[in-house]
Scaffold this motif. Sequence first.
Motif, PDB file in Angstrom:
ATOM      1  N   GLY A 140     -17.814  45.624   2.844  1.00  0.00           N
ATOM      2  CA  GLY A 140     -16.413  45.983   3.002  1.00  0.00           C
ATOM      3  C   GLY A 140     -16.141  46.947   4.134  1.00  0.00           C
ATOM      4  N   GLY A 141     -16.978  47.975   4.290  1.00  0.00           N
ATOM      5  CA  GLY A 141     -16.739  48.999   5.288  1.00  0.00           C
ATOM      6  C   GLY A 141     -16.725  48.504   6.717  1.00  0.00           C
ATOM      7  N   LEU A 142     -17.251  47.292   6.958  1.00  0.00           N
ATOM      8  CA  LEU A 142     -17.305  46.745   8.310  1.00  0.00           C
ATOM      9  C   LEU A 142     -16.118  45.853   8.639  1.00  0.00           C
ATOM     10  CD1 LEU A 142     -21.130  46.004   8.554  1.00  0.00           C
ATOM     11  CD2 LEU A 142     -19.869  48.038   9.274  1.00  0.00           C
ATOM     12  N   PHE A 143     -15.230  45.641   7.677  1.00  0.00           N
ATOM     13  CA  PHE A 143     -14.000  44.891   7.939  1.00  0.00           C
ATOM     14  C   PHE A 143     -12.933  45.893   8.381  1.00  0.00           C
ATOM     15  CE2 PHE A 143     -16.280  41.807   5.427  1.00  0.00           C
ATOM     16  CZ  PHE A 143     -15.894  40.590   5.956  1.00  0.00           C
ATOM     17  N   ASP A 144     -12.987  46.248   9.651  1.00  0.00           N
ATOM     18  CA  ASP A 144     -12.107  47.293  10.173  1.00  0.00           C
ATOM     19  C   ASP A 144     -11.909  47.081  11.663  1.00  0.00           C
ATOM     20  OD1 ASP A 144     -11.157  50.029  11.042  1.00  0.00           O
ATOM     21  OD2 ASP A 144     -11.460  50.405   8.908  1.00  0.00           O
ATOM     22  N   ASN A 145     -10.770  47.505  12.152  1.00  0.00           N
ATOM     23  CA  ASN A 145     -10.506  47.447  13.590  1.00  0.00           C
ATOM     24  C   ASN A 145     -11.066  48.710  14.238  1.00  0.00           C
ATOM     25  OD1 ASN A 145      -9.084  45.007  13.375  1.00  0.00           O
ATOM     26  ND2 ASN A 145      -7.174  46.077  12.903  1.00  0.00           N
ATOM     27  N   ALA A 146     -12.376  48.702  14.464  1.00  0.00           N
ATOM     28  CA  ALA A 146     -13.053  49.862  15.032  1.00  0.00           C
ATOM     29  C   ALA A 146     -14.205  49.369  15.896  1.00  0.00           C
ATOM     30  CB  ALA A 146     -13.565  50.770  13.911  1.00  0.00           C
ATOM     31  N   ASP A 147     -14.832  50.297  16.622  1.00  0.00           N
ATOM     32  CA  ASP A 147     -15.936  49.911  17.498  1.00  0.00           C
ATOM     33  C   ASP A 147     -17.087  49.299  16.725  1.00  0.00           C
ATOM     34  OD1 ASP A 147     -14.527  50.840  19.635  1.00  0.00           O
ATOM     35  OD2 ASP A 147     -15.560  52.771  19.746  1.00  0.00           O
ATOM     36  N   TRP A 148     -17.193  49.645  15.434  1.00  0.00           N
ATOM     37  CA  TRP A 148     -18.270  49.127  14.607  1.00  0.00           C
ATOM     38  C   TRP A 148     -17.778  48.099  13.588  1.00  0.00           C
ATOM     39  CZ3 TRP A 148     -16.050  50.518  10.209  1.00  0.00           C
ATOM     40  CH2 TRP A 148     -15.313  51.708  10.178  1.00  0.00           C
ATOM     41  N   GLY A 149     -16.541  47.618  13.741  1.00  0.00           N
ATOM     42  CA  GLY A 149     -15.972  46.708  12.751  1.00  0.00           C
ATOM     43  C   GLY A 149     -15.593  45.362  13.327  1.00  0.00           C
ATOM     44  N   VAL A 150     -15.581  44.345  12.483  1.00  0.00           N
ATOM     45  CA  VAL A 150     -15.283  42.976  12.918  1.00  0.00           C
ATOM     46  C   VAL A 150     -13.806  42.633  12.802  1.00  0.00           C
ATOM     47  CG1 VAL A 150     -17.589  42.102  12.397  1.00  0.00           C
ATOM     48  CG2 VAL A 150     -15.840  42.083  10.598  1.00  0.00           C
ATOM     49  N   GLY A 151     -12.982  43.618  12.444  1.00  0.00           N
ATOM     50  CA  GLY A 151     -11.556  43.370  12.239  1.00  0.00           C
ATOM     51  C   GLY A 151     -11.217  43.408  10.766  1.00  0.00           C
ATOM     52  N   THR A 152      -9.965  43.696  10.453  1.00  0.00           N
ATOM     53  CA  THR A 152      -9.547  43.729   9.054  1.00  0.00           C
ATOM     54  C   THR A 152      -9.516  42.318   8.475  1.00  0.00           C
ATOM     55  OG1 THR A 152      -7.197  43.523   9.574  1.00  0.00           O
ATOM     56  CG2 THR A 152      -8.113  45.765   9.471  1.00  0.00           C
TER      57      THR A 152
END
Length: 350
Positions: A140-152
């Motif tokens: 879950g923590g990697l579903f994010d709009n961030a340098d380490w995330g794949v997007g929400t």
Amino acid sequence: MKKISTLFTAIVLTLTFLLTGCGTEPAAQNSASVSDSEKTATSYPLTVKNYTKAEGAAEWQEKTIIFEQAPERIVATTRTAAEFLIHLGLADKIVGVGGVFGKPDESVSQEFNKLKNLGKSYITKEVAMSVNPDFVFGRGGLFDNADWGVGTVDALNQMGINTYVMESSVPGGTFDSIYKDIETIGKIFGVPEKAQEFSAELKGRQEKVQNALKVIKQDKTFAYIHSSEPESLSVYAAYNDTFFSDMFKMLKLKNVFEKEQGEISVEALIEQNPNILVTLHWDTEGEAATQKDENATIKNIMTNPKLESLDAVKNKQVFVANYNHLFGYSYQTLDGVEKLAKELYPELFK
């Protein structure tokens, strides 16, 4: 170690933010991803209850995901997620995997090594999209709009890409959530028999450890140190990280900081004086490689002058766990449980 420790600290702080302050427990509330009557066959379109979290939000919410057919092009956000899928016979559908670090599952290493490696660190949305996936799977923590995330989740779904956030990785998740994730993924891809077989194997291993530890009547206390360097010694409280805590409960260990939020000081650690210390072992690859010697990792704790007064240090009760076992939020945690159980109670596993 400093480069990796800094990355890990950033991820832990982000993970703590994602897990903190959640008044609901989505995993506990929505444990039945598919009904019992659906276990033996898949009919499309298939409706699955999963999760989403708006950018910047603190809480995960239930979201319905509809699969018109089984996905054909999977991006796995981490090594542990990819290995999960390989066990279900889905290696040929994985078009890319990110976060390729940590201890591998040797039983599927041959299949894993054939996969497209998208990065040794956590991957961005742009990297994930470069292989044209129709399904993104992972923590879950990697579903994010961030340098380490794949997007929400919502952003990916709006692009026509289905998602699955592992139930084990949201607040309320426990090791039993892994079995629900296996069942649901088996349903999505039409491989329920593979899913049942894999679950049965894991349950057998889990039962063996728990049966061996039944003779332990008194839980011991522990604290987890995620950076053992004297100048940057830090303790992870694991507040609301229910999957992390459940791992140690299987080992008859109680986290002394389980209810604490924010940064834990060395003074607080000394005051609590836990029976056992657990620290992190990085087992990475290539240029990101750091400390690969577990004995040296333990020595970092044992010789740290800030910790010399602790009973765990005096009694040599310091143990190491691999990153993928602690923070993979997948079945590999059981590997860590088995290893630590044998080290904590060798007399029970002769």
